[in-house]
Write a protein that holds these residues in place. Structure first.
Motif, PDB file in Angstrom:
ATOM      1  N   HIS A  18     -40.511  29.182 -35.013  1.00 51.40           N
ATOM      2  CA  HIS A  18     -39.363  29.720 -35.752  1.00 51.40           C
ATOM      3  C   HIS A  18     -39.548  31.214 -35.980  1.00 51.40           C
ATOM      4  O   HIS A  18     -38.622  32.003 -35.772  1.00 51.40           O
ATOM      5  CB  HIS A  18     -39.206  28.980 -37.086  1.00 51.40           C
ATOM      6  N   ARG A  19     -40.739  31.599 -36.414  1.00 55.24           N
ATOM      7  CA  ARG A  19     -41.012  33.018 -36.683  1.00 55.24           C
ATOM      8  C   ARG A  19     -40.944  33.848 -35.395  1.00 55.24           C
ATOM      9  O   ARG A  19     -40.471  34.975 -35.414  1.00 55.24           O
ATOM     10  CB  ARG A  19     -42.382  33.184 -37.339  1.00 55.24           C
ATOM     11  N   ALA A  20     -41.442  33.272 -34.294  1.00 53.75           N
ATOM     12  CA  ALA A  20     -41.452  33.999 -33.019  1.00 53.75           C
ATOM     13  C   ALA A  20     -40.069  34.046 -32.378  1.00 53.75           C
ATOM     14  O   ALA A  20     -39.786  34.941 -31.585  1.00 53.75           O
ATOM     15  CB  ALA A  20     -42.446  33.346 -32.055  1.00 53.75           C
ATOM     16  N   GLY A  21     -39.216  33.074 -32.719  1.00 51.53           N
ATOM     17  CA  GLY A  21     -37.884  33.032 -32.101  1.00 51.53           C
ATOM     18  C   GLY A  21     -37.953  32.729 -30.616  1.00 51.53           C
ATOM     19  O   GLY A  21     -37.086  33.164 -29.860  1.00 51.53           O
ATOM     20  N   ARG A  22     -38.968  31.980 -30.201  1.00 50.18           N
ATOM     21  CA  ARG A  22     -39.157  31.676 -28.786  1.00 50.18           C
ATOM     22  C   ARG A  22     -39.120  30.172 -28.540  1.00 50.18           C
ATOM     23  O   ARG A  22     -39.314  29.374 -29.434  1.00 50.18           O
ATOM     24  CB  ARG A  22     -40.520  32.204 -28.287  1.00 50.18           C
ATOM     25  N   VAL A  23     -38.883  29.788 -27.334  1.00 55.40           N
ATOM     26  CA  VAL A  23     -38.965  28.437 -26.766  1.00 55.40           C
ATOM     27  C   VAL A  23     -37.827  27.532 -27.246  1.00 55.40           C
ATOM     28  O   VAL A  23     -37.137  26.945 -26.437  1.00 55.40           O
ATOM     29  CB  VAL A  23     -40.343  27.770 -27.011  1.00 55.40           C
ATOM     30  N   VAL A  24     -37.634  27.373 -28.546  1.00 55.02           N
ATOM     31  CA  VAL A  24     -36.592  26.488 -29.075  1.00 55.02           C
ATOM     32  C   VAL A  24     -35.658  27.291 -29.973  1.00 55.02           C
ATOM     33  O   VAL A  24     -36.038  28.323 -30.519  1.00 55.02           O
ATOM     34  CB  VAL A  24     -37.195  25.307 -29.872  1.00 55.02           C
ATOM     35  N   PRO A  25     -34.427  26.817 -30.158  1.00 51.90           N
ATOM     36  CA  PRO A  25     -33.527  27.489 -31.107  1.00 51.90           C
ATOM     37  C   PRO A  25     -34.115  27.439 -32.520  1.00 51.90           C
ATOM     38  O   PRO A  25     -34.800  26.484 -32.890  1.00 51.90           O
ATOM     39  CB  PRO A  25     -32.236  26.659 -31.031  1.00 51.90           C
ATOM     40  N   LYS A  26     -33.845  28.471 -33.303  1.00 49.42           N
ATOM     41  CA  LYS A  26     -34.376  28.527 -34.668  1.00 49.42           C
ATOM     42  C   LYS A  26     -33.913  27.332 -35.499  1.00 49.42           C
ATOM     43  O   LYS A  26     -34.675  26.817 -36.315  1.00 49.42           O
ATOM     44  CB  LYS A  26     -33.992  29.838 -35.350  1.00 49.42           C
TER      45      LYS A  26
END
Length: 145
Positions: A116-124
């Motif tokens: 979530h913090r990185a905003g990568r791979v999956v939607p927040k």
């Protein structure tokens, strides 16, 4: 009124904050519905722990995030690690197995927060929802044991 001011106004109201936090609300409802009658079967909980990283791989593939070999390697390591904890939990006596599943779910909650913090791979919204389900579920397991 510009877009940023409109967003701040919408999120400033109680309704706006609730709408913005819909993944959390949905996750809390799911945790309550899942654990209201007690702890579900250990096999189901372990299976869910093993499946959680598969969702991340699927999201990452569809979003094109796994083209970066480092991201793919981290996601695959997560899959192996969480599947190992799930398998271990089934090999232990029932009480210890449920504790192992709870630790795995807590660890996956941390995994979700990092994503979530990185905003990568999956939607927040997904990582927020999943973090609340994982941590809430782990706490429910430990509380109900």
């Amino acid at each position: 009124m510009n877009e940023s001011a409109r967003e701040q106004t919408a999120h400033g109201t109680l309704l706006g904050r609730l709408v913005h936090r819909w993944p959390t609300l949905a996750a809390v409802a799911l945790v309550i519905a899942t654990f209201v009658d007690g702890i579900p079967p250990a096999g189901l909980l372990a299976g869910l722990l093993a499946i959680m990283p598969v969702c991340y791989l699927l999201f990452g593939a569809f979003r094109g995030e796994l083209r970066d070999v480092r991201i793919l390697a981290v996601q695959c390591a997560g899959l192996v690690g969480f599947a190992a904890v799930a398998a271990l939990s089934l090999a232990l006596d029932p009480s210890a197995g449920l504790r192992a599943v709870a630790v795995g779910w807590l660890a996956h909650g941390v995994w979700d927060i990092v994503h979530h913090r990185a905003g990568r791979v999956v939607p927040k919204a997904w990582s927020e929802w999943c973090a609340v389900v994982d941590v809430g579920g782990a706490l429910a397991i430990l509380t109900l044991l």
